[in-house]
Design a protein around this motif. Structure first.
Motif: not given
Lengths: 111, 115
Positions: A97, B33, B48, B92, B94, B104
């Motif tokens: 991601d 992140s 991350q 961020a 997720s 995100l």
């Protein structure tokens, strides 16, 4: 090296105008392209584009991706002063991601 | 439903000092992140964290380190601060391998000023 290039870097238009923001990319492990709007602090999500040629719309905003030519555009019609912001283009890697951002286009709408 | 929260909102430090920034992810998210956003630039990926380990890292020196806790919250540490570290630091979160939703969700950031 993966990169995202946005143009123009800044744009000033009058309320009611239509604007087109450009984003080109060179990416090894492309999964999706994303557009974010950043007004003062947190970027807020606008669109995620994965398939070529399919337009996504949200009110006056729309976006489309061309995976062959490696670019995307963000259109804003009938602009309002509240559209003034930095618009960020980014790509999402296919392996995880991690998102890589461009420098953004600073859009200013004059009343 | 609380979104991503970061603390502090603003911070002023002197060159050479160390700083710790904190982030709590959105409920249901497991990945955090960190990004650095200098004035007039897009956010630059720092690293991350997932399952308390660093999964990916951007082009940042070892002075930048992080940690993720069992409750998924995270810290960003910067040692030996330089003037060039002055920036907005964005966290961020997720959910790894999520489907069509936004990957995100950003917090409002910590504005770090190094003097």
């Amino acid at each position: 090296e993966d990169k995202v290039v946005q143009s123009p870097l800044s744009l000033v238009v009058h309320e009611g105008d239509t604007v087109t923001l450009n984003c080109s990319y060179e990416v090894t492990n492309f999964r999706s392209l994303l557009w974010y709007k950043q007004e003062k602090k947190a970027p807020t999500f606008l669109f995620m584009l994965t398939s070529s040629g399919i337009e996504k719309k949200s009110g006056r905003l729309s976006s489309i991706l061309d995976k062959k030519e490696l670019f995307s555009i963000l259109n804003i019609t009938a602009t309002q002063t509240g559209d003034s912001a930095v618009y960020l283009c980014a790509f999402l890697e296919s392996r995880d991601d991690k998102i890589i951002f461009g420098k953004g286009t600073r859009l200013h709408i004059l009343p | 439903d609380a979104g991503v929260t970061q603390s502090p909102t603003h911070l002023i430090k002197t060159r050479g000092q160390q700083v710790t920034l904190r982030c709590s992810p959105k409920s249901g998210h497991d990945t955090v992140s960190w990004y650095q956003q200098a004035l007039g630039q897009g956010p630059q990926f720092i690293f991350q964290y997932y399952e308390e380990e660093e999964r990916q890292r951007g082009n940042f020196p070892d002075r930048f380190s992080g940690h993720q806790f069992p409750n998924y919250s995270s810290e960003l540490n910067v040692n030996a601060l330089l003037l060039g570290d002055s920036a907005l630091y964005l966290c961020a979160s997720s959910r790894l391998y999520q489907g069509n939703n936004s990957p995100l969700h950003f917090g409002n950031g910590t504005r770090l000023t190094v003097t």
